[in-house]
Write an enzyme that holds these catalytic residues in place. Structure first.
Site, PDB file in Angstrom:
ATOM      1  CE  LYS A 140       5.575  17.438 -13.797  1.00 40.03           C
ATOM      2  NZ  LYS A 140       5.691  16.212 -14.539  1.00 40.03           N
ATOM      3  NE  ARG A 180       0.708  17.167 -12.733  1.00 34.50           N
ATOM      4  CZ  ARG A 180       1.283  16.330 -11.889  1.00 34.50           C
ATOM      5  NH1 ARG A 180       0.882  16.278 -10.648  1.00 34.50           N
ATOM      6  NH2 ARG A 180       2.256  15.546 -12.264  1.00 34.50           N
ATOM      7  CG  HIS A 210       6.233  12.032 -24.842  1.00 30.37           C
ATOM      8  ND1 HIS A 210       4.886  11.947 -25.117  1.00 30.37           N
ATOM      9  CD2 HIS A 210       6.379  12.988 -23.891  1.00 30.37           C
ATOM     10  CE1 HIS A 210       4.249  12.820 -24.356  1.00 30.37           C
ATOM     11  NE2 HIS A 210       5.119  13.453 -23.605  1.00 30.37           N
ATOM     12  NE  ARG A 248      -3.962  -1.988   2.133  1.00 27.67           N
ATOM     13  CZ  ARG A 248      -3.753  -3.064   2.882  1.00 27.67           C
ATOM     14  NH1 ARG A 248      -2.719  -3.119   3.689  1.00 27.67           N
ATOM     15  NH2 ARG A 248      -4.584  -4.068   2.813  1.00 27.67           N
ATOM     16  CG  HIS A 273       1.683  16.688 -23.934  1.00 29.49           C
ATOM     17  ND1 HIS A 273       2.496  17.804 -23.972  1.00 29.49           N
ATOM     18  CD2 HIS A 273       2.394  15.736 -23.269  1.00 29.49           C
ATOM     19  CE1 HIS A 273       3.632  17.542 -23.344  1.00 29.49           C
ATOM     20  NE2 HIS A 273       3.598  16.297 -22.915  1.00 29.49           N
ATOM     21  CG  ASN A 328      -1.530  17.625 -20.382  1.00 29.09           C
ATOM     22  OD1 ASN A 328      -0.610  16.824 -20.261  1.00 29.09           O
ATOM     23  ND2 ASN A 328      -2.561  17.662 -19.560  1.00 29.09           N
TER      24      ASN A 328
END
Ligand SMILES: NC(=O)c1ccc[n+]([C@@H]2O[C@H](COP(=O)([O-])OP(=O)(O)OC[C@H]3O[C@@H](n4cnc5c(N)ncnc54)[C@H](O)[C@@H]3O)[C@@H](O)[C@H]2O)c1
Length: 370
Positions: free
Chosen positions: A233, A247, A271, A127, A254, A251
């Site tokens: 970031k 946030r 990428h 966990r 993207h 992107n």
């Protein structure tokens, strides 16, 4: 650490951590991990791949041992295909066989593939156990190692299975970039350009002025770009850890980028290269709807092009790209939010762009007119 060492703090309450950036930082891994994991952590498992471990594994292991850790090493496959639930299962089995405990820690040593996989294993094993990121590609140093997104791929899509789990520390040694293939370095630089365009004109200008030094692997130049990218970031992630608002600007480039990767079965583009095409397309969309002056839009495309030629897109079909965009994870209530620049250094999120405009921009991209 040397006088040039830099530290960026990611402020997330009890999940806060530091990013340490310095030429030679790998040698400090043990001390940094000890400070971050605490005295109770007896053992750490290094998760890496043969290539990266071959370059840096022994150095990291030695430093961890000097700081009093017992070390175990688990090597996974290289490449995007290794970022799978099967690889995670093997890592879980390794930890179980070695009676890994809740107070032990994981060290992710490698690029984004290793970091995402090891982070996912750390998020799920017992966990959740502590982990430290040691990113060794530029992309991982400025993007994937920071922010706590961990994931594996599913046959039906990339990054579909994952968890948010912040590392306890990030150790960045720009010297590791000396062994990185040149194409991987460039792929990371597209993400650095992205930070400049979405947030910081000074960073965008610095990159353009210092490209020669970047590709000569000048330590000071790389450290500056990595530090500034991590700061941006960190600032964005601190404001919006789970991507409900701000946030999303990360992107930028993207939506089209992911579509290009998907229609080429993740084989043609790195990428970052796909994001490079995506940023150019977004600048054209922004120009068409009149939210950015043409000169600024052109400057964005020029900063992408300055990194070198991108893989060809002229054989791709725009209906396929548009269909892939419509399947983007970010589509909500049928609307596709686009991150669009309003200047070098500022973006907005818009979900009201007419499909005809998007179609026209994609067509321009695919016919190499932008
Ligand atoms: N978690 C996030 O927030 C986030 C963000 C962006 C990307 N990602 C993920 O990151 C992954 C891509 O990461 P990547 O671009 O680092 O690719 P990668 O991890 O596949 O690394 C690229 C290649 O470089 C090799 N390599 C790594 N470091 C090296 C070094 N110092 N010297 C020589 N070779 C080295 C690797 O073994 C690999 O072959 C994707 O899976 C993507 O989904 C995650």
């Amino acid at each position: 650490m040397s006088s040039q060492s830099q530290r960026v703090h990611v402020a997330l309450d009890e999940r806060s951590y530091d990013i340490s950036i310095a030429d030679g930082a790998l040698k400090q891994t043990g001390d940094i991990a000890r400070a971050a994991l605490g005295k109770k952590t007896r053992r750490v498992a290094i998760i890496s791949n043969p290539r990266v471990y071959g370059h840096y594994g022994k150095l990291v292991e030695k430093s961890l041992k000097q700081a009093g850790f017992a070390t175990l090493t688990h090597l996974m496959g290289d490449g995007e295909r290794a970022k799978s639930i099967r690889t995670a299962e093997r890592a879980w089995a390794f930890l179980i066989a070695n009676r890994f405990e809740r107070s032990d820690g994981i060290i992710a040593l490698g690029g984004g593939v290793v970091g995402d996989l090891a982070g996912f294993v750390a998020a799920t094993f017992l966990r959740g156990v502590n982990y430290v990121q040691i990113p060794t590609t530029l992309l991982a140093q400025i993007d994937s190692s920071v922010g706590g997104k961990t994931a594996v791929n599913h046959p039906l899509g990339k990054n579909l299975i994952g968890a948010f789990h912040q590392p306890r520390a990030v150790v960045i040694d720009p010297q590791t970039l000396h062994t990185l293939p040149r194409r991987e370095l460039r792929a990371g630089m597209y993400e650095a350009v992205k930070y400049g365009v979405i947030w910081d004109r000074a960073l965008a200008d610095f990159i353009q002025t210092n490209l020669g030094k970047v590709f000569a692997l000048d330590g000071e130049t790389l450290t500056h770009i990595i530090r500034r990218s991590c700061e941006i970031k960190a600032e964005v992630v601190t404001t919006d850890e789970r991507e409900s608002g701000l946030r999303r600007i990360l992107n930028f480039g993207h939506t089209v980028g992911h579509a290009l990767e998907a229609v080429t079965a993740y084989r043609r583009f790195k990428h970052g290269e796909a994001v490079g095409h995506g940023m150019k397309c977004a600048s054209v969309i922004a120009e068409k709807i009149g939210i950015i002056p043409p000169a600024e839009s052109l400057a964005i495309r020029q900063s992408v092009d300055a990194l070198g030629a991108l893989p060809n897109v002229t054989d791709l079909q725009s209906p396929e790209i548009l269909a892939a965009m419509a399947h983007d994870k970010k589509v909500a209530q049928g609307k596709l939010p686009l991150i669009l620049p309003t200047a070098v250094g500022a973006v907005v999120v818009r979900d009201d762009v007419a499909p005809t405009v998007i179609r026209a921009a994609v067509r321009e991209l695919l016919t190499a007119r932008i």
